[in-house]
Design a protein around this motif. Structure first.
Motif, mmCIF file in Angstrom:
data_model
loop_
_atom_site.group_PDB
_atom_site.id
_atom_site.type_symbol
_atom_site.label_atom_id
_atom_site.label_comp_id
_atom_site.label_asym_id
_atom_site.label_seq_id
_atom_site.Cartn_x
_atom_site.Cartn_y
_atom_site.Cartn_z
ATOM 1 N N MET A 1 30.617 29.101 5.152
ATOM 2 C CA MET A 1 31.124 29.879 6.490
ATOM 3 C C MET A 1 30.188 30.776 7.094
ATOM 4 O O MET A 1 29.405 31.312 6.609
ATOM 5 N N SER A 2 30.352 30.797 8.580
ATOM 6 C CA SER A 2 29.668 31.799 9.322
ATOM 7 C C SER A 2 30.673 32.607 10.139
ATOM 8 O O SER A 2 31.973 32.273 10.392
ATOM 9 N N ALA A 3 30.232 33.839 10.640
ATOM 10 C CA ALA A 3 31.339 34.763 11.513
ATOM 11 C C ALA A 3 30.358 35.114 12.466
ATOM 12 O O ALA A 3 29.088 35.555 12.171
ATOM 13 N N GLU A 4 31.034 35.603 13.459
ATOM 14 C CA GLU A 4 30.346 36.186 14.823
ATOM 15 C C GLU A 4 29.975 37.524 14.433
ATOM 16 O O GLU A 4 31.135 38.279 13.976
ATOM 17 N N PHE A 5 29.058 38.212 14.516
ATOM 18 C CA PHE A 5 28.776 39.555 14.444
ATOM 19 C C PHE A 5 28.925 40.034 15.597
ATOM 20 O O PHE A 5 28.673 39.853 16.787
ATOM 21 N N SER A 6 29.864 41.415 15.589
ATOM 22 C CA SER A 6 30.425 41.921 16.702
ATOM 23 C C SER A 6 29.401 42.601 17.568
ATOM 24 O O SER A 6 29.359 42.835 18.903
ATOM 25 N N SER A 7 28.159 42.861 16.948
ATOM 26 C CA SER A 7 27.190 43.741 18.073
ATOM 27 C C SER A 7 26.449 42.792 18.776
ATOM 28 O O SER A 7 26.130 43.136 19.827
ATOM 29 N N ASN A 8 26.037 41.510 18.447
ATOM 30 C CA ASN A 8 25.433 40.757 19.320
ATOM 31 C C ASN A 8 25.956 39.225 19.421
ATOM 32 O O ASN A 8 25.626 38.360 20.383
ATOM 33 N N HIS A 9 27.224 39.151 19.088
ATOM 34 C CA HIS A 9 28.100 37.901 19.109
ATOM 35 C C HIS A 9 27.427 36.487 18.776
ATOM 36 O O HIS A 9 27.676 35.397 19.281
ATOM 37 N N LYS A 10 26.588 36.518 18.062
ATOM 38 C CA LYS A 10 25.813 35.426 17.378
ATOM 39 C C LYS A 10 26.497 35.252 15.897
ATOM 40 O O LYS A 10 27.201 36.129 15.459
ATOM 41 N N ALA A 14 28.391 34.017 6.253
ATOM 42 C CA ALA A 14 29.081 35.381 5.814
ATOM 43 C C ALA A 14 30.085 34.741 4.649
ATOM 44 O O ALA A 14 30.388 33.520 4.616
ATOM 45 N N LYS A 15 30.583 35.851 4.040
ATOM 46 C CA LYS A 15 31.643 35.422 2.977
ATOM 47 C C LYS A 15 32.827 36.382 3.434
ATOM 48 O O LYS A 15 32.607 37.662 3.859
ATOM 49 N N LEU A 47 30.231 25.912 8.188
ATOM 50 C CA LEU A 47 28.892 25.740 8.213
ATOM 51 C C LEU A 47 28.686 24.266 7.951
ATOM 52 O O LEU A 47 29.220 23.482 7.177
ATOM 53 N N PRO A 48 27.553 23.651 8.689
ATOM 54 C CA PRO A 48 27.022 22.335 8.015
ATOM 55 C C PRO A 48 26.645 22.479 6.574
ATOM 56 O O PRO A 48 26.004 23.531 5.976
ATOM 57 N N LEU A 53 25.614 27.710 0.195
ATOM 58 C CA LEU A 53 24.999 28.590 -0.865
ATOM 59 C C LEU A 53 23.990 27.727 -1.782
ATOM 60 O O LEU A 53 23.189 28.115 -2.368
ATOM 61 N N ALA A 54 24.894 26.676 -2.083
ATOM 62 C CA ALA A 54 24.117 25.670 -2.880
ATOM 63 C C ALA A 54 22.640 25.327 -2.451
ATOM 64 O O ALA A 54 21.738 25.069 -3.321
#
Length: 183
Positions: A1-10, A14-15, A47-48, A53-54
């Motif tokens: 999965m991915s998460a938006e980083f609060s500092s740059n919104h990209k 993430a886990k 995420l695609p 992680l594999a």
């Protein structure tokens, strides 16, 4: 999965470490950088498969510096100065991390000695761990535990450097021995 980083919104891989039902926010660790952030659950994305992680292992790892610890933040905040000193030593550089032990303590993936290749070309005994101690921005562990027993020569060298940093009142030793009990 991915998460938006609060500092740059990209979005970054993430886990999820925890979820607060009342605020609907997740505490996440960005696995390729190591930083932790609190984000709204709505900012999580699947995420695609090619980014799993594999297929692509995490690039960020939690480590500790072998045989040393950074100074405390109380009663005087030497920790912040030590972090700034360390940042000046390593920022923007390609470093070598020599893994001395895997999973030395809970939550820590490895114990390492850090090297700057440019400096070890000139001095093969150089390490960033030693430079921190020599300048009074790290404290040498007073006892060797388990795997550290194999590093006794390095430990003795660090103890000598720490003793000299105390004599010279460098870094966290500027006003004396911060490890002594007050009488």
């Amino acid at each position: 999965m991915s998460a938006e980083f609060s500092s740059n919104h990209k979005f970054y891989r993430a886990k999820v470490l925890s979820y607060d039902k009342t605020t609907r926010k997740c505490k996440v660790q960005h696995i390729d950088f190591g930083n932790v952030d609190t984000v709204p659950a709505a900012s999580l994305r699947e995420l695609p498969p090619q980014f799993s992680l594999a297929k692509l292992p995490a690039q960020g790892h939690v480590g500790s510096l072998s045989l040393i610890k950074l100074p405390p933040s109380k009663p005087t905040d030497y920790l912040t100065d030590a972090i700034y000193f360390l940042e000046d030593l390593i920022a923007g550089k390609k470093l070598i991390a020599c893994e001395n032990k895997t999973n030395p303590s809970p939550g820590v993936e490895m114990s390492v000695t850090l090297y700057d290749p440019e400096k070890i070309e000139k001095d093969v005994t150089y390490s960033i761990n030693k430079e921190l101690v020599e300048n009074g921005w790290a404290i040498v562990n007073k006892k060797l535990m388990g795997f550290e027993l194999a590093m006794k020569d390095d430990w003795n060298t660090l103890l000598k450097l720490e003793k000299q940093a105390k004599v010279d009142r460098k870094g966290c030793w500027e006003f004396g021995d911060i490890e002594q009990d007050e009488e």
